[in-house]
Every structure is written in structure tokens, then in C-alpha cells.
Scaffold this motif. Structure first.
Motif, PDB file in Angstrom:
ATOM      1  N   TRP A  28       0.841  -1.196   0.000  1.00  0.00           N
ATOM      2  CA  TRP A  28       0.000   0.000   0.000  1.00  0.00           C
ATOM      3  C   TRP A  28       0.876   1.246   0.000  1.00  0.00           C
ATOM      4  CZ3 TRP A  28      -0.685   3.882   3.806  1.00  0.00           C
ATOM      5  CH2 TRP A  28      -1.731   4.776   3.545  1.00  0.00           C
ATOM      6  N   LEU A  29       1.921   1.243   0.819  1.00  0.00           N
ATOM      7  CA  LEU A  29       2.835   2.390   0.840  1.00  0.00           C
ATOM      8  C   LEU A  29       3.537   2.542  -0.504  1.00  0.00           C
ATOM      9  CD1 LEU A  29       4.495   2.032   4.370  1.00  0.00           C
ATOM     10  CD2 LEU A  29       3.045   3.922   3.609  1.00  0.00           C
ATOM     11  N   PHE A  30       3.946   1.415  -1.074  1.00  0.00           N
ATOM     12  CA  PHE A  30       4.673   1.493  -2.338  1.00  0.00           C
ATOM     13  C   PHE A  30       3.825   2.132  -3.425  1.00  0.00           C
ATOM     14  CE2 PHE A  30       6.481   0.249  -6.321  1.00  0.00           C
ATOM     15  CZ  PHE A  30       7.839   0.406  -6.103  1.00  0.00           C
ATOM     16  N   LYS A  31       2.530   1.804  -3.443  1.00  0.00           N
ATOM     17  CA  LYS A  31       1.645   2.396  -4.445  1.00  0.00           C
ATOM     18  C   LYS A  31       1.552   3.909  -4.279  1.00  0.00           C
ATOM     19  CE  LYS A  31      -1.198  -1.712  -5.156  1.00  0.00           C
ATOM     20  NZ  LYS A  31      -2.528  -2.342  -4.922  1.00  0.00           N
ATOM     21  N   LYS A  32       1.851   4.386  -3.069  1.00  0.00           N
ATOM     22  CA  LYS A  32       1.849   5.826  -2.826  1.00  0.00           C
ATOM     23  C   LYS A  32       3.223   6.441  -3.089  1.00  0.00           C
ATOM     24  CE  LYS A  32      -0.424   7.356   0.790  1.00  0.00           C
ATOM     25  NZ  LYS A  32      -1.531   8.069   0.137  1.00  0.00           N
ATOM     26  N   GLY A  33       4.158   5.611  -3.567  1.00  0.00           N
ATOM     27  CA  GLY A  33       5.505   6.100  -3.826  1.00  0.00           C
ATOM     28  C   GLY A  33       6.376   6.152  -2.589  1.00  0.00           C
ATOM     29  N   LEU A  34       5.953   5.492  -1.516  1.00  0.00           N
ATOM     30  CA  LEU A  34       6.682   5.509  -0.247  1.00  0.00           C
ATOM     31  C   LEU A  34       7.210   4.117   0.071  1.00  0.00           C
ATOM     32  CD1 LEU A  34       4.071   7.606   1.767  1.00  0.00           C
ATOM     33  CD2 LEU A  34       6.243   8.448   0.863  1.00  0.00           C
ATOM     34  N   ASP A 178       7.854   9.455  -4.790  1.00  0.00           N
ATOM     35  CA  ASP A 178       8.084   9.468  -6.231  1.00  0.00           C
ATOM     36  C   ASP A 178       9.008   8.323  -6.611  1.00  0.00           C
ATOM     37  OD1 ASP A 178       8.037  10.183  -8.889  1.00  0.00           O
ATOM     38  OD2 ASP A 178       9.652  11.659  -8.684  1.00  0.00           O
ATOM     39  N   GLN A 179       8.416   7.152  -6.795  1.00  0.00           N
ATOM     40  CA  GLN A 179       9.181   6.033  -7.300  1.00  0.00           C
ATOM     41  C   GLN A 179       8.271   5.181  -8.178  1.00  0.00           C
ATOM     42  OE1 GLN A 179      10.633   3.445  -4.229  1.00  0.00           O
ATOM     43  NE2 GLN A 179       8.691   3.331  -3.159  1.00  0.00           N
ATOM     44  N   GLY A 180       8.874   4.487  -9.082  1.00  0.00           N
ATOM     45  CA  GLY A 180       8.125   3.649  -9.999  1.00  0.00           C
ATOM     46  C   GLY A 180       8.628   2.220  -9.973  1.00  0.00           C
ATOM     47  N   GLN A 181       7.875   1.339 -10.609  1.00  0.00           N
ATOM     48  CA  GLN A 181       8.250  -0.070 -10.612  1.00  0.00           C
ATOM     49  C   GLN A 181       7.658  -0.748 -11.840  1.00  0.00           C
ATOM     50  OE1 GLN A 181       6.665  -3.020  -7.583  1.00  0.00           O
ATOM     51  NE2 GLN A 181       8.764  -2.793  -6.835  1.00  0.00           N
ATOM     52  N   PHE A 209      18.293   0.111 -15.107  1.00  0.00           N
ATOM     53  CA  PHE A 209      17.105   0.937 -14.869  1.00  0.00           C
ATOM     54  C   PHE A 209      16.860   1.202 -13.386  1.00  0.00           C
ATOM     55  CE2 PHE A 209      16.614  -1.452 -18.772  1.00  0.00           C
ATOM     56  CZ  PHE A 209      16.252  -0.472 -19.690  1.00  0.00           C
ATOM     57  N   GLY A 210      17.341   0.330 -12.513  1.00  0.00           N
ATOM     58  CA  GLY A 210      17.091   0.504 -11.081  1.00  0.00           C
ATOM     59  C   GLY A 210      17.415  -0.755 -10.316  1.00  0.00           C
ATOM     60  N   LYS A 211      16.853  -0.853  -9.132  1.00  0.00           N
ATOM     61  CA  LYS A 211      17.091  -2.007  -8.255  1.00  0.00           C
ATOM     62  C   LYS A 211      16.267  -3.196  -8.741  1.00  0.00           C
ATOM     63  CE  LYS A 211      16.581  -3.544  -3.448  1.00  0.00           C
ATOM     64  NZ  LYS A 211      17.886  -4.217  -3.405  1.00  0.00           N
ATOM     65  N   ALA A 228      13.669   5.473  -9.230  1.00  0.00           N
ATOM     66  CA  ALA A 228      13.181   6.796  -8.817  1.00  0.00           C
ATOM     67  C   ALA A 228      12.452   7.438  -9.988  1.00  0.00           C
ATOM     68  CB  ALA A 228      14.347   7.669  -8.370  1.00  0.00           C
ATOM     69  N   GLY A 229      11.297   8.048  -9.682  1.00  0.00           N
ATOM     70  CA  GLY A 229      10.583   8.788 -10.709  1.00  0.00           C
ATOM     71  C   GLY A 229       9.502   7.989 -11.394  1.00  0.00           C
ATOM     72  N   GLU A 230       8.270   8.103 -10.893  1.00  0.00           N
ATOM     73  CA  GLU A 230       7.129   7.416 -11.500  1.00  0.00           C
ATOM     74  C   GLU A 230       6.948   7.831 -12.961  1.00  0.00           C
ATOM     75  OE1 GLU A 230       3.588   5.211 -12.053  1.00  0.00           O
ATOM     76  OE2 GLU A 230       5.179   5.052 -10.561  1.00  0.00           O
ATOM     77  N   ALA A 231       7.368   9.061 -13.288  1.00  0.00           N
ATOM     78  CA  ALA A 231       7.200   9.557 -14.662  1.00  0.00           C
ATOM     79  C   ALA A 231       8.014   8.756 -15.669  1.00  0.00           C
ATOM     80  CB  ALA A 231       7.597  11.030 -14.733  1.00  0.00           C
ATOM     81  N   ASN A 232       9.025   8.036 -15.187  1.00  0.00           N
ATOM     82  CA  ASN A 232       9.869   7.249 -16.086  1.00  0.00           C
ATOM     83  C   ASN A 232       9.255   5.891 -16.437  1.00  0.00           C
ATOM     84  OD1 ASN A 232      11.981   9.174 -16.080  1.00  0.00           O
ATOM     85  ND2 ASN A 232      12.724   8.380 -14.122  1.00  0.00           N
TER      86      ASN A 232
END
Length: 415
Positions: A28-34, A178-181, A209-211, A228-232
Motif C-alpha cells: 500500500w505504501l509502495f503504491k503511494k511512492g513511499l 516518487d518512485q516507480g516499478q 534501470f534501477g534495483k 526513482a521517478g514514477e514519470a519514467n
């Protein structure tokens, strides 16, 4: 923003109760970018609880505890929080009003003799509990927050999402992450084969691209790339898909996303306008339960016949006594007949059937524990197959169910 969860309860550490709050809160936190940065489990023991709160306060901005705010003698969280903050317990008008309202909701009268829910530490905020009785507690100081929620999963989730976080935002806490996956969901192939045989360079290719994380589960492996960066996300997913599509992993990828298999099937069936049903023996209704856990499944799911006994297979699904005697209840012939009988009974577009041996008894050399025969029926197809799995009774039932659902998904996608 550093967030920490403290799980409190002897019942958790004694193994009598499985904690479900961490499993809900982290995604749930991850979906909020946290991110959830730390998790601590402690017993209903004052020294452990004080130590956990002290450590958390030093390293985290938001600390949420679960458990220990009920009315029994081992519910110590409120008193320990008061001790930690150097506050005294006293009657609070807002807490009393919340408790009276909560008891009225279930047509019960509350008085101070009922419990001590109206007593809270000085300078703490009593919060609503939309689905339970005990108020939540929030202590804000030095730009940090310590909050106590019930351990009951439904109460915990609603309080965190609908009460705690809106309150923190109103108090000036920055809860915008602000993180994406990108999530690659696979089926039927283990980790070592993916990264050792099929795609030996995939991990390093994705690290650009990331972790990268690999999460194996009972039916497959989820590969996660976090950045980092949901926009990506849109751009990164296109590039990652092109990398994966150049490998031998492609036939094993069933979804780019985070939906459960059951959600994905319901969505796919809705999109195609197809109805589904099941005929279950060894799974005992588990497959139907999984589908009906999904909101809106009634639009596509018509029902399931749990035909555990041979007589039920004959009476409700019109499986012939001759086939059962000749081939056995656990056979592809009977599985086909079960699927056909259930589809005709429900007038569904697709049906999957399950007949197997979950053990630990009942197996033979020819038909060992772990064997499942599955049938599939549609207007144009009637087929069956046999699969063998390893595991205890519960794991085998789960594997029987999930493998059949993946078969159903494939048939939907091939439509």
C-alpha cells in the motif's frame, strides 16, 4: 520520509496468529511512492516495547504500531506509549465521544466501567476507528509521529489509510513519494533456470534501470525493477519489455503488472464477455473461493460444483459410473466428463475441472500423491491433462488450483 512498523503481540511471536498487517501495509505504501523502511516484532513485554519505540523514534519519521490497544490486561501499548513520551493517562473528551459512537454503531452501551478506552496519554490525539471499537492514538512531536492502531487486520488497514494518513497530511507531513516499478510476472519456471539458463545476462541488463528483485512464489517468479521517478515508468517499461522479448523467457511471462492471477482472469473474461465455471473434487471449492474473492467476479463467474464423492460426480455432473470404475475418479477421462457436465449445467463458456490426490494418504505407484487430472470444456474443445506436484496437502491444493487457473487464462488469451 522514513516509515517504520512495530508489530506487537505474544500471539504473533508464539506462532498462533499470522501477521497480515505488514503484508497489506508495504505494498500500500509502495503504491503511494513511499517505502516501509523498518519492521520490528516485539512481545507484550514493556521493556521490549520501550526499546522498540526508542530505536524507531531515533531513525524514523513515522512509526506505526499494530496491536495492544484493546481492553485486556495484555494490551499494554497505550500505557507504554505514555511512558515513552513521559505523559500521564487521563480522561479525554474526544476519546470518550469516539468510544460512545463506536459502541452505538453496534447497538451496545458504553460506560467508563466497560473499559478504559476514554483514557489516553496527555498531548496524544484520539482518532476514529471506523470498523472497530478502540480509538487509535497519535503522538506528534519534533516533526515525527508515533501512532497506535489495532492489530485486527481490517481495523488496522482502514485506520492507517482513512484516518492516520489524512491526519498526518493535515499536520504538514509530506506523504508524496516518487518512485516507480515495472513488474514482470512469470509462471512455471524457477529462478535458477531464468537467470542461469534462459536469461543469464537479464539481471545485469535490468540493473541499468534501477534495483532488481526476484520474488519466487508457489507457481512462478515475479521480477521487479524499482526506480526513482514514477514519470519514467512508461519509457522504462517499453525498454525493459524489448529486452525480455529478446530472451527465452517470453513464453513464461503472463503479465506486466501487479494484478493477482484471479483479478487478471476476471478482467480478461469481462473484456471478452465470457462466463466461467468449475468442477472441483480435490480442491474442495478453493478455486471458486479464489475467484469470488475478486470484486465484480459475479459478472463472469457462474458457479462451481464441489463433487468430492463419486456419487456427487455421477448425480450432479453426469459422470458415468462405468468411467469411474474403469479409469478411476482421478483420471483424465473423469476430469473431462466433470468439465463437460459442469459447463452444461451452468451454461458457461468455459469450465475447468480438478480431480487429484492431495495426500498424505491415498496415493499408489500408478497414481501418487500430488497427481491432479484437470479437464477443460468449451463449445469447441474438450481436453484433459495430468500434472504431478510436490508438497503437503495445503500446498498441493494450492498448486492444483493455481495451475488450473493458469490453464483457464491461457484459453481466454487464445480466444
Amino acid at each position: 520520509m522514513t516509515i517504520e512498523l512495530i508489530i506487537i503481540g505474544d500471539e504473533i511471536l508464539n506462532g498462533r496468529t499470522l501477521d497480515a498487517n505488514l503484508a497489506w501495509m508495504a505494498p500500500w505504501l509502495f503504491k503511494k511512492g513511499l517505502n516501509l523502511n523498518h519492521v520490528t516484532m516485539v512481545r507484550d513485554e514493556p521493556t521490549q516495547m520501550i526499546e522498540a519505540m526508542t530505536t524507531a523514534w531515533k531513525r524514523s519519521n513515522i512509526i506505526i504500531t499494530s496491536g495492544g490497544i484493546g481492553p485486556t490486561l495484555d494490551d499494554l501499548t497505550k500505557a507504554i506509549m505514555a511512558e515513552f513520551a513521559g505523559k500521564t493517562l487521563g480522561e479525554d473528551a474526544n476519546a470518550r465521544a469516539i468510544v460512545e459512537k463506536n459502541y452505538k454503531r453496534i447497538d451496545r452501551e458504553w460506560t467508563p466501567q466497560t473499559n478504559a478506552y476514554h483514557l489516553i496519554p496527555k498531548d496524544f490525539i484520539a482518532t476514529d476507528n471506523p470498523v472497530g471499537l478502540a480509538p487509535g492514538l497519535v503522538y506528534i512531536n519534533e516533526g515525527k509521529a508515533l501512532m497506535a492502531a489495532p492489530g485486527v487486520p481490517k481495523e488496522f488497514a482502514v485506520m492507517v489509510e482513512d484516518v492516520f494518513f489524512p491526519l498526518l497530511e493535515s499536520k504538514g507531513f509530506n506523504l508524496i513519494g516518487d518512485q516507480g516499478q515495472v513488474v514482470i510476472r512469470t509462471f512455471g519456471v524457477p529462478e535458477e533456470k531464468i537467470f542461469g539458463e534462459l536469461c543469464p545476462t537479464l539481471w545485469k541488463d535490468l540493473e541499468r534501470f534501477g534495483k532488481v528483485s526476484s520474488l519466487p512464489h508457489i507457481t512462478g517468479v515475479d521480477i521487479l525493477v524499482t526506480f526513482a521517478g514514477e514519470a519514467n515508468k512508461t519509457e522504462y517499461q517499453k525498454e525493459i519489455q524489448s529486452i525480455v522479448e529478446a530472451t527465452s523467457l517470453v513464453p513464461h511471462v503472463w503479465q506486466w503488472g501487479t494484478l493477482s492471477l484471479e483479478e487478471y482472469i476476471v478482467q480478461k473474461a469481462k473484456k471478452l464477455g465470457k462466463t466461467i465455471c468449475f468442477a472441483e473434487s480435490c480442491t474442495g471449492g478453493l478455486v471458486a473461493s479464489k475467484i469470488t474473492d475478486i470484486s465484480g467476479s459475479s459478472e463472469v463467474f457462474l458457479g462451481s460444483v464441489v463433487s468430492y464423492a463419486n456419487s456427487a460426480k455421477e448425480d450432479f455432473l453426469h459422470v458415468s459410473d462405468r468411467d469411474i470404475k474403469k479409469f478411476g475418479a482421478v483420471s483424465e477421462q473423469v476430469a473431462q466428463a466433470m468439465a463437460q457436465g459442469a459447463r452444461e449445467k451452468f451454461k458457461a463458456d468455459y469450465c475447468v475441472s480438478f480431480s487429484g490426490i492431495a495426500g498424505p494418504s491415498g496415493g499408489t505407484v500408478e497414481k501418487p500423491v500430488g497427481l491432479v487430472c484437470q479437464g477443460f470444456s468449451s463449445a469447441t474443445k474438450l481436453v484433459s491433462r495430468s500434472l504431478t506436484f510436490k508438497g503437503d496437502r495445503q500446498k498441493l491444493k494450492e498448486r492444483f488450483a493455481m495451475s488450473g487457473l493458469f490453464w483457464l487464462l491461457k484459453e481466454l488469451e487464445d480466444y
